[in-house]
Write a protein that holds these residues in place. Sequence first.
Motif, PDB file in Angstrom:
ATOM      1  N   ARG A  50       0.835  -1.187   0.000  1.00 31.50           N
ATOM      2  CA  ARG A  50       0.000   0.000   0.000  1.00 31.50           C
ATOM      3  C   ARG A  50       0.874   1.242   0.000  1.00 31.50           C
ATOM      4  O   ARG A  50       2.060   1.190   0.318  1.00 31.50           O
ATOM      5  N   LYS A  51       0.279   2.345  -0.345  1.00 29.50           N
ATOM      6  CA  LYS A  51       0.996   3.609  -0.332  1.00 29.50           C
ATOM      7  C   LYS A  51       1.291   4.003   1.109  1.00 29.50           C
ATOM      8  O   LYS A  51       0.440   3.905   1.985  1.00 29.50           O
ATOM      9  N   ILE A  52       2.526   4.418   1.356  1.00 29.20           N
ATOM     10  CA  ILE A  52       2.926   4.813   2.695  1.00 29.20           C
ATOM     11  C   ILE A  52       2.538   6.268   2.927  1.00 29.20           C
ATOM     12  O   ILE A  52       2.842   7.152   2.122  1.00 29.20           O
ATOM     13  N   ASN A  53       1.851   6.512   4.036  1.00 29.34           N
ATOM     14  CA  ASN A  53       1.484   7.871   4.391  1.00 29.34           C
ATOM     15  C   ASN A  53       2.656   8.527   5.107  1.00 29.34           C
ATOM     16  O   ASN A  53       3.025   8.108   6.204  1.00 29.34           O
ATOM     17  N   ARG A  54       3.265   9.520   4.483  1.00 28.83           N
ATOM     18  CA  ARG A  54       4.396  10.204   5.092  1.00 28.83           C
ATOM     19  C   ARG A  54       3.878  11.189   6.131  1.00 28.83           C
ATOM     20  O   ARG A  54       3.016  12.023   5.843  1.00 28.83           O
ATOM     21  N   LEU A  55       4.413  11.094   7.334  1.00 27.84           N
ATOM     22  CA  LEU A  55       3.989  11.949   8.432  1.00 27.84           C
ATOM     23  C   LEU A  55       5.017  13.022   8.722  1.00 27.84           C
ATOM     24  O   LEU A  55       6.218  12.830   8.503  1.00 27.84           O
ATOM     25  N   TYR A  56       4.524  14.154   9.246  1.00 30.95           N
ATOM     26  CA  TYR A  56       5.398  15.271   9.590  1.00 30.95           C
ATOM     27  C   TYR A  56       5.062  15.781  10.991  1.00 30.95           C
ATOM     28  O   TYR A  56       4.042  15.417  11.573  1.00 30.95           O
ATOM     29  N   ARG A  57       5.926  16.638  11.493  1.00 30.82           N
ATOM     30  CA  ARG A  57       5.737  17.215  12.822  1.00 30.82           C
ATOM     31  C   ARG A  57       4.365  17.878  12.943  1.00 30.82           C
ATOM     32  O   ARG A  57       3.723  17.830  13.997  1.00 30.82           O
ATOM     33  N   SER A  58       3.896  18.485  11.856  1.00 29.29           N
ATOM     34  CA  SER A  58       2.590  19.142  11.894  1.00 29.29           C
ATOM     35  C   SER A  58       1.469  18.151  12.191  1.00 29.29           C
ATOM     36  O   SER A  58       0.475  18.501  12.839  1.00 29.29           O
ATOM     37  N   ASP A  59       1.614  16.903  11.748  1.00 30.62           N
ATOM     38  CA  ASP A  59       0.610  15.875  12.046  1.00 30.62           C
ATOM     39  C   ASP A  59       0.595  15.556  13.531  1.00 30.62           C
ATOM     40  O   ASP A  59      -0.469  15.348  14.126  1.00 30.62           O
ATOM     41  N   VAL A  60       1.774  15.518  14.144  1.00 31.03           N
ATOM     42  CA  VAL A  60       1.858  15.231  15.570  1.00 31.03           C
ATOM     43  C   VAL A  60       1.318  16.403  16.379  1.00 31.03           C
ATOM     44  O   VAL A  60       0.624  16.221  17.384  1.00 31.03           O
ATOM     45  N   ARG A  61       1.614  17.628  15.931  1.00 28.30           N
ATOM     46  CA  ARG A  61       1.089  18.803  16.628  1.00 28.30           C
ATOM     47  C   ARG A  61      -0.437  18.844  16.537  1.00 28.30           C
ATOM     48  O   ARG A  61      -1.118  19.241  17.487  1.00 28.30           O
ATOM     49  N   ARG A  62      -0.969  18.423  15.404  1.00 30.03           N
ATOM     50  CA  ARG A  62      -2.426  18.361  15.246  1.00 30.03           C
ATOM     51  C   ARG A  62      -3.015  17.318  16.199  1.00 30.03           C
ATOM     52  O   ARG A  62      -4.063  17.542  16.821  1.00 30.03           O
ATOM     53  N   ALA A  63      -2.322  16.207  16.333  1.00 32.89           N
ATOM     54  CA  ALA A  63      -2.774  15.169  17.268  1.00 32.89           C
ATOM     55  C   ALA A  63      -2.758  15.688  18.700  1.00 32.89           C
ATOM     56  O   ALA A  63      -3.673  15.408  19.480  1.00 32.89           O
TER      57      ALA A  63
END
Length: 319
Positions: free
Chosen positions: A9-22
Amino acid sequence: MGGESGRVRKINRLYRSDVRRARRRLRGQIRVTPVFHTEIQGPRGPVPVTLKLEYLQHGGTFKVRGSLNALLDARPGTDSVVLASGGNAGIAAALASSLRGLSCTVVVPESAPHTKVAAMWSHGAEVLWHGTTYAEAHRFASDLARERGAMQLHAYDQPAIVSGAGVVGLEIEEQVRGRPPVLVAVGGGGLVAGIAVALGPRGRVIGVEPQGAPTLHAALAAGEPVHVDVSSVASDALGASRIGSIAMEVAQRYGVRSLLVTDDAIVMAREYLWREFRIVVEAAGAAALAAVQSGVYVPAPGERPVIVLCGANTDVATL
């Protein structure tokens, strides 16, 4: 306990902004766990360390961060959750589901510890046994989720799960001066990946794995996720037979290292935490400490590494 779906499957690349949103999503929902600056006994004498007391998290595991983040981000109308787990992911999903008023079904392999299954029941989850491995349980859970039209959670290889776990890294960044290395136990890789994403390219994140469950170590050597045989005292929590795709991408992007520790070193570290600090953790929770205590990781002069104590779902009678 980890495993794999067997699908490309396509890998979802995560960034610091995703963690800050969490973190914004989770604010007020989870505990900001404390840190403890102390010394532990290494092979050549006392070693200054900072312990991140994540075992104090709701449910006794960091995984509740990811589960709750995923449910808070779920599509409207979601009323049921299904996942496969050998332990902590199931506990976390059961707890998060109860907080959100959702039904939760956890499919566990026959090897799942009774202590962890009992914790799932205590949070209202339906527990179904299927197969002898996580992979078999995961396939059954996938079929069940489709049949029921339920939301399926993954124990470690899902963007919301990883970004939720990464909030641990943001907390460490605020609680500890400088940018010390952070040692993290690795099973399927959700926590180590989340923390690495949170700290970004300037962070130093080091994965610690049992010699009998070297998912990240083997993947880094091969250049891609590969299957490994699992046999470790910590396999009920660090029992993934394959590193997650998200964790693999993050490890390569940010240069996450992997260190291997023996089961004996893990057992000694767990017993040491109880004897010296009256801290009760499961074997997986002591794995990162074992790297320093056994001398597998030797801090540089003046360095005070952060050691994440990630879970406490264990039978205290085994201490």
